[in-house]
Structure formats: structure tokens, C-alpha cells
Design a protein around this motif. Structure first.
Motif, PDB file in Angstrom:
ATOM      1  N   ARG A 289       0.846  -1.195   0.000  1.00 55.03           N
ATOM      2  CA  ARG A 289       0.000   0.000   0.000  1.00 55.03           C
ATOM      3  C   ARG A 289       0.882   1.245   0.000  1.00 55.03           C
ATOM      4  O   ARG A 289       1.950   1.256   0.601  1.00 55.03           O
ATOM      5  N   MET A 290       0.382   2.291  -0.660  1.00 52.47           N
ATOM      6  CA  MET A 290       1.082   3.566  -0.686  1.00 52.47           C
ATOM      7  C   MET A 290       0.077   4.684  -0.464  1.00 52.47           C
ATOM      8  O   MET A 290      -1.024   4.651  -1.011  1.00 52.47           O
ATOM      9  N   GLU A 291       0.451   5.672   0.347  1.00 48.71           N
ATOM     10  CA  GLU A 291      -0.302   6.920   0.450  1.00 48.71           C
ATOM     11  C   GLU A 291       0.533   8.009  -0.189  1.00 48.71           C
ATOM     12  O   GLU A 291       1.706   8.190   0.153  1.00 48.71           O
ATOM     13  N   ILE A 292      -0.065   8.718  -1.131  1.00 58.23           N
ATOM     14  CA  ILE A 292       0.681   9.688  -1.935  1.00 58.23           C
ATOM     15  C   ILE A 292       0.026  11.052  -1.788  1.00 58.23           C
ATOM     16  O   ILE A 292      -1.190  11.204  -1.982  1.00 58.23           O
ATOM     17  N   CYS A 293       0.808  12.065  -1.436  1.00 58.88           N
ATOM     18  CA  CYS A 293       0.284  13.427  -1.360  1.00 58.88           C
ATOM     19  C   CYS A 293       1.377  14.399  -1.782  1.00 58.88           C
ATOM     20  O   CYS A 293       2.469  14.004  -2.186  1.00 58.88           O
ATOM     21  N   ASP A 294       1.087  15.693  -1.701  1.00 52.86           N
ATOM     22  CA  ASP A 294       1.986  16.720  -2.202  1.00 52.86           C
ATOM     23  C   ASP A 294       3.270  16.812  -1.402  1.00 52.86           C
ATOM     24  O   ASP A 294       3.376  16.317  -0.274  1.00 52.86           O
ATOM     25  N   GLY A 295       4.246  17.489  -2.006  1.00 55.10           N
ATOM     26  CA  GLY A 295       5.447  17.859  -1.286  1.00 55.10           C
ATOM     27  C   GLY A 295       5.242  19.192  -0.588  1.00 55.10           C
ATOM     28  O   GLY A 295       4.116  19.569  -0.259  1.00 55.10           O
ATOM     29  N   ASP A 296       6.325  19.942  -0.384  1.00 54.47           N
ATOM     30  CA  ASP A 296       6.260  21.196   0.368  1.00 54.47           C
ATOM     31  C   ASP A 296       6.136  22.424  -0.526  1.00 54.47           C
ATOM     32  O   ASP A 296       6.338  23.544  -0.059  1.00 54.47           O
ATOM     33  N   GLY A 297       5.815  22.221  -1.802  1.00 57.28           N
ATOM     34  CA  GLY A 297       5.668  23.354  -2.703  1.00 57.28           C
ATOM     35  C   GLY A 297       4.330  23.322  -3.424  1.00 57.28           C
ATOM     36  O   GLY A 297       3.518  22.412  -3.239  1.00 57.28           O
ATOM     37  N   GLU A 298       4.122  24.329  -4.252  1.00 56.10           N
ATOM     38  CA  GLU A 298       2.872  24.391  -5.014  1.00 56.10           C
ATOM     39  C   GLU A 298       2.811  23.288  -6.059  1.00 56.10           C
ATOM     40  O   GLU A 298       1.737  22.797  -6.408  1.00 56.10           O
ATOM     41  N   TRP A 299       3.988  22.882  -6.572  1.00 57.06           N
ATOM     42  CA  TRP A 299       4.073  21.843  -7.602  1.00 57.06           C
ATOM     43  C   TRP A 299       4.946  20.706  -7.085  1.00 57.06           C
ATOM     44  O   TRP A 299       6.053  20.936  -6.619  1.00 57.06           O
ATOM     45  N   SER A 300       4.449  19.501  -7.159  1.00 55.67           N
ATOM     46  CA  SER A 300       5.232  18.354  -6.703  1.00 55.67           C
ATOM     47  C   SER A 300       5.033  17.198  -7.670  1.00 55.67           C
ATOM     48  O   SER A 300       4.063  17.155  -8.434  1.00 55.67           O
ATOM     49  N   SER A 301       5.965  16.236  -7.622  1.00 53.81           N
ATOM     50  CA  SER A 301       5.916  15.131  -8.566  1.00 53.81           C
ATOM     51  C   SER A 301       6.528  13.887  -7.943  1.00 53.81           C
ATOM     52  O   SER A 301       7.271  13.961  -6.951  1.00 53.81           O
TER      53      SER A 301
ATOM     54  N   SER B 165      -2.728  22.974  -4.319  1.00 54.15           N
ATOM     55  CA  SER B 165      -1.501  22.273  -4.653  1.00 54.15           C
ATOM     56  C   SER B 165      -1.706  21.439  -5.903  1.00 54.15           C
ATOM     57  O   SER B 165      -2.836  21.103  -6.271  1.00 54.15           O
ATOM     58  N   ASN B 166      -0.601  21.075  -6.546  1.00 55.05           N
ATOM     59  CA  ASN B 166      -0.640  20.364  -7.818  1.00 55.05           C
ATOM     60  C   ASN B 166       0.355  19.219  -7.784  1.00 55.05           C
ATOM     61  O   ASN B 166       1.528  19.417  -7.474  1.00 55.05           O
ATOM     62  N   LEU B 167      -0.120  18.022  -8.122  1.00 57.44           N
ATOM     63  CA  LEU B 167       0.698  16.824  -8.036  1.00 57.44           C
ATOM     64  C   LEU B 167       0.714  16.098  -9.372  1.00 57.44           C
ATOM     65  O   LEU B 167      -0.325  15.901  -9.996  1.00 57.44           O
ATOM     66  N   ASP B 168       1.925  15.702  -9.787  1.00 57.52           N
ATOM     67  CA  ASP B 168       2.126  14.940 -11.016  1.00 57.52           C
ATOM     68  C   ASP B 168       2.770  13.619 -10.618  1.00 57.52           C
ATOM     69  O   ASP B 168       3.891  13.594 -10.107  1.00 57.52           O
ATOM     70  N   PHE B 169       2.071  12.493 -10.857  1.00 54.14           N
ATOM     71  CA  PHE B 169       2.592  11.197 -10.434  1.00 54.14           C
ATOM     72  C   PHE B 169       2.478  10.193 -11.571  1.00 54.14           C
ATOM     73  O   PHE B 169       1.480  10.152 -12.288  1.00 54.14           O
ATOM     74  N   CYS B 170       3.531   9.379 -11.717  1.00 55.36           N
ATOM     75  CA  CYS B 170       3.572   8.373 -12.779  1.00 55.36           C
ATOM     76  C   CYS B 170       3.898   7.009 -12.184  1.00 55.36           C
ATOM     77  O   CYS B 170       4.815   6.885 -11.365  1.00 55.36           O
ATOM     78  N   THR B 171       3.146   5.991 -12.591  1.00 54.08           N
ATOM     79  CA  THR B 171       3.404   4.615 -12.200  1.00 54.08           C
ATOM     80  C   THR B 171       3.803   3.839 -13.443  1.00 54.08           C
ATOM     81  O   THR B 171       3.032   3.766 -14.404  1.00 54.08           O
ATOM     82  N   ARG B 172       5.008   3.276 -13.434  1.00 54.94           N
ATOM     83  CA  ARG B 172       5.510   2.522 -14.587  1.00 54.94           C
ATOM     84  C   ARG B 172       5.609   1.050 -14.219  1.00 54.94           C
ATOM     85  O   ARG B 172       6.253   0.690 -13.233  1.00 54.94           O
ATOM     86  N   LEU B 173       4.987   0.222 -15.036  1.00 55.30           N
ATOM     87  CA  LEU B 173       4.919  -1.206 -14.751  1.00 55.30           C
ATOM     88  C   LEU B 173       5.566  -2.000 -15.869  1.00 55.30           C
ATOM     89  O   LEU B 173       5.297  -1.774 -17.053  1.00 55.30           O
ATOM     90  N   GLN B 174       6.413  -2.940 -15.485  1.00 57.13           N
ATOM     91  CA  GLN B 174       6.975  -3.931 -16.400  1.00 57.13           C
ATOM     92  C   GLN B 174       6.487  -5.295 -15.906  1.00 57.13           C
ATOM     93  O   GLN B 174       6.905  -5.758 -14.841  1.00 57.13           O
ATOM     94  N   ILE B 175       5.602  -5.919 -16.661  1.00 57.43           N
ATOM     95  CA  ILE B 175       4.988  -7.169 -16.234  1.00 57.43           C
ATOM     96  C   ILE B 175       5.598  -8.317 -17.034  1.00 57.43           C
ATOM     97  O   ILE B 175       5.448  -8.384 -18.259  1.00 57.43           O
ATOM     98  N   GLY B 176       6.269  -9.210 -16.325  1.00 63.47           N
ATOM     99  CA  GLY B 176       6.993 -10.300 -16.973  1.00 63.47           C
ATOM    100  C   GLY B 176       6.085 -11.415 -17.468  1.00 63.47           C
ATOM    101  O   GLY B 176       4.858 -11.386 -17.303  1.00 63.47           O
TER     102      GLY B 176
END
Length: 318
Positions: free
Chosen positions: A54-66, A93-104
Motif C-alpha cells: 500500500r502507498m499513500e501519496i500526497c503533495d510535497g512542500d511546494g505548489e508543484w510536486s511530482s 496544490s498540484n501533483l504529477d505522479f507516474c506509475t511505470r509497470l513492467q509485467i513479466g
């Protein structure tokens, strides 16, 4: 104040009529960002026998986070990854998040994403996936926050008999914007993709759902299906649904369909005969649709968080 750059996102693989304004979306985004905060929980085992994280994802300490999460599922492994995009600490606040999956080869990944961001907290949520032979991605997304969200899923079914199974539920309300783009690229033989979306729009919410099934040359024997059901509650909502099938191979099967409309008079009469007014009926139906999807999460802690979020954004139907 940081200067913002205009970028083009959620682009269709093949352009349609320009006047429809669905070929892409242009937004203004900050070029400089700080790392977002990610709270990990230790791996455990879920009821299906997969490794669970499990992961909880939220902003960093600025207006823009990634942030970015990279996952490599080795051949023959099963993994469940649950990502909860929670409200940030700042009002805007603004968040940009990417999940990259390589499925064998022969591997299965269940990716569950729960978006619970608040108003004025914009999210860009990207998923990139490559599936090898007999690899399988099971993707469940619930958009149940009140902030604007731009989501994109691009999956390459590279190996023969690889599969994509997607379930999406959303609730748009207030003046919220929900902009989604899903592309299933069939490259291998006998590949399969199923895309199902079920959502509700109310007040003055705006939504675009682009779903593309792309049969590449060499993907013979492949099959793709896409459906979306949209419940419209209010005259000010704006819905755009863009189903697209691209085909460079003859021996394939592709289907798409959409059901869009409000609650019919017969349904409203049924509720009214039981002392339930129209607003209550709309909330009950909306809640039921999302709770049905939530039951597929198969993780008690996450299901409880979703239940609490639905209570905040919809209420208990009374």
C-alpha cells in the motif's frame, strides 16, 4: 511567482474532428517541482495470494510536486499495489505522479488507485505498462475526490496472450474537471483488453473519457471491448465520451459502447413510492455504483477509507 508552461496531455493516438476539442487537453503546469511525499506500508499477502503493498501519496512542500513509482514484476509473480492519492497539506496544490509497470511472462499485477484529492488540489495521474507473454494487468481506479484530475493509462500488450482488464468509477461534482485517456495497444497475438467505466456527473462537473483499442499489425486473434455508463444529474453537466478502435490487423474483434442519461421516471417513481425524494434517490444510486466497484478492491483497510470518503462527498443517503 513561477512562470507556467502550457503543455498538451491526454492525446488521442489518432486525431478526430478538431472542433470536438477531444484530441488532447492543454493545461498550464509549473516546470519546477519538489518530490511528493509517499508513505509505504510493508509488503504482506492479500487474500488472492499476491504480494501486497500500500502507498499513500500526497503533495510535497511546494505548489508543484511530482513522483514516480517503478514496478518490475518478474516472470511468474503476482503483485497487488494499492495507491491512495490523499489530500495535500496546502489548500491549493498540484501533483504529477507516474506509475511505470513492467509485467513479466505469466505475471499478474493488480493496480488499485483511489483518488481522494480535495478541491483546488489538481492531480495528473499517469500509468505506463508493458506486458510480456501471458502477462496481465488488472487496473481498478476510483475517482472520488473533489479536485480536478487528469488521468492517462497507456498499456502495451507486447507479448502473445497478454491481457488488460480495467474498471473505472468516478463522481464529478461542483465545477470539477475529470479528463481521462486510456490506450490499449495490442501488439502480440491473441491479446485481450477490457475497459469498463461507470460514473456520475452532477452540478456543473465536466468530464472527458477517451478510450482507445489499438490493434497493431501482427496482433491477429486479439480481442478488445470498451464500455462506459454515465449518469447525468443536472442540466449544467458536460460529458464527452470518445470511444475509438484503430485496426491494422484483420483477424481481431473490437467492440465499444456507451450508455448516457439521467434517472428515468419509472425509477424515480419507485423511490418516491417509498418516501425517497429525487435528490436522495440520485445520491443512493451514485453511492451504490461506487460501492459495487469498491467491493472489488479486496483490501479491508482501503475499502474502509473509500467508505469514509463516500460519506464525505455523498453522505449516507438520508
Amino acid at each position: 511567482m513561477e512562470e507556467l508552461k502550457e503543455i498538451s496531455i491526454n492525446q488521442l493516438p489518432s486525431k478526430t474532428w478538431h472542433w470536438l476539442k477531444v484530441n488532447d487537453t492543454k493545461i498550464r503546469w509549473g516546470e519546477e517541482s519538489v518530490p511528493c511525499r509517499i508513505n509505504y506500508e510493508d509488503n504482506s499477502e492479500d487474500p488472492s495470494g499476491s504480494d501486497l503493498q500500500r502507498m499513500e501519496i500526497c503533495d510535497g512542500d511546494g505548489e508543484w510536486s511530482s513522483g514516480i513509482k517503478e514496478v518490475q514484476a518478474a516472470d511468474g509473480t503476482h503483485l497487488t499495489l494499492i495507491q491512495s492519492f490523499v489530500k495535500g497539506d496546502t489548500a491549493s496544490s498540484n501533483l504529477d505522479f507516474c506509475t511505470r509497470l513492467q509485467i513479466g511472462k505469466g505475471s499478474r499485477v493488480r493496480l488499485v488507485q483511489i483518488i481522494m484529492r480535495e478541491k483546488d488540489q489538481t492531480l495528473r495521474n499517469n500509468v505506463e505498462c508493458i506486458c510480456q507473454e501471458k502477462g496481465r494487468l488488472e487496473l481498478l481506479q476510483m475517482y472520488i475526490g473533489t479536485g480536478d484530475v487528469y488521468g492517462e493509462v497507456r498499456t502495451q500488450l507486447s507479448g502473445d496472450k497478454s491481457e488488460l482488464h480495467t474498471e473505472i468509477g468516478y463522481l464529478g461534482q461542483g465545477e470539477q474537471k475529470i479528463d481521462l485517456n486510456l490506450v490499449a495497444g495490442h501488439y502480440g497475438k491473441k491479446t485481450v483488453s477490457f475497459i469498463k467505466a461507470d460514473g456520475t456527473l452532477k452540478d456543473a462537473a465536466k468530464k472527458i473519457f477517451r478510450g482507445t483499442i489499438d490493434f497493431k499489425n501482427g496482433s491477429s486473434g486479439s480481442e478488445g471491448e470498451e464500455t462506459e455508463n454515465v449518469l447525468l444529474l443536472g442540466d449544467a453537466v458536460e460529458n464527452r465520451t470518445v470511444p475509438l478502435i484503430l485496426c491494422a490487423e484483420e483477424d481481431v474483434k473490437g467492440n465499444h459502447g456507451a450508455s448516457i442519461g439521467a434517472l428515468d421516471e419509472e425509477t424515480l417513481f419507485y423511490f418516491a413510492s417509498r418516501g425517497i425524494n429525487e435528490v436522495q434517490a440520485e445520491d443512493m444510486v451514485t453511492r451504490a455504483k461506487l460501492e459495487t466497484l469498491a467491493a472489488h478492491i479486496r483490501d479491508e483497510k482501503t475499502e474502509a477509507a473509500v467508505e469514509q470518503q463516500l460519506l464525505e462527498v455523498i453522505g449516507n443517503g438520508e
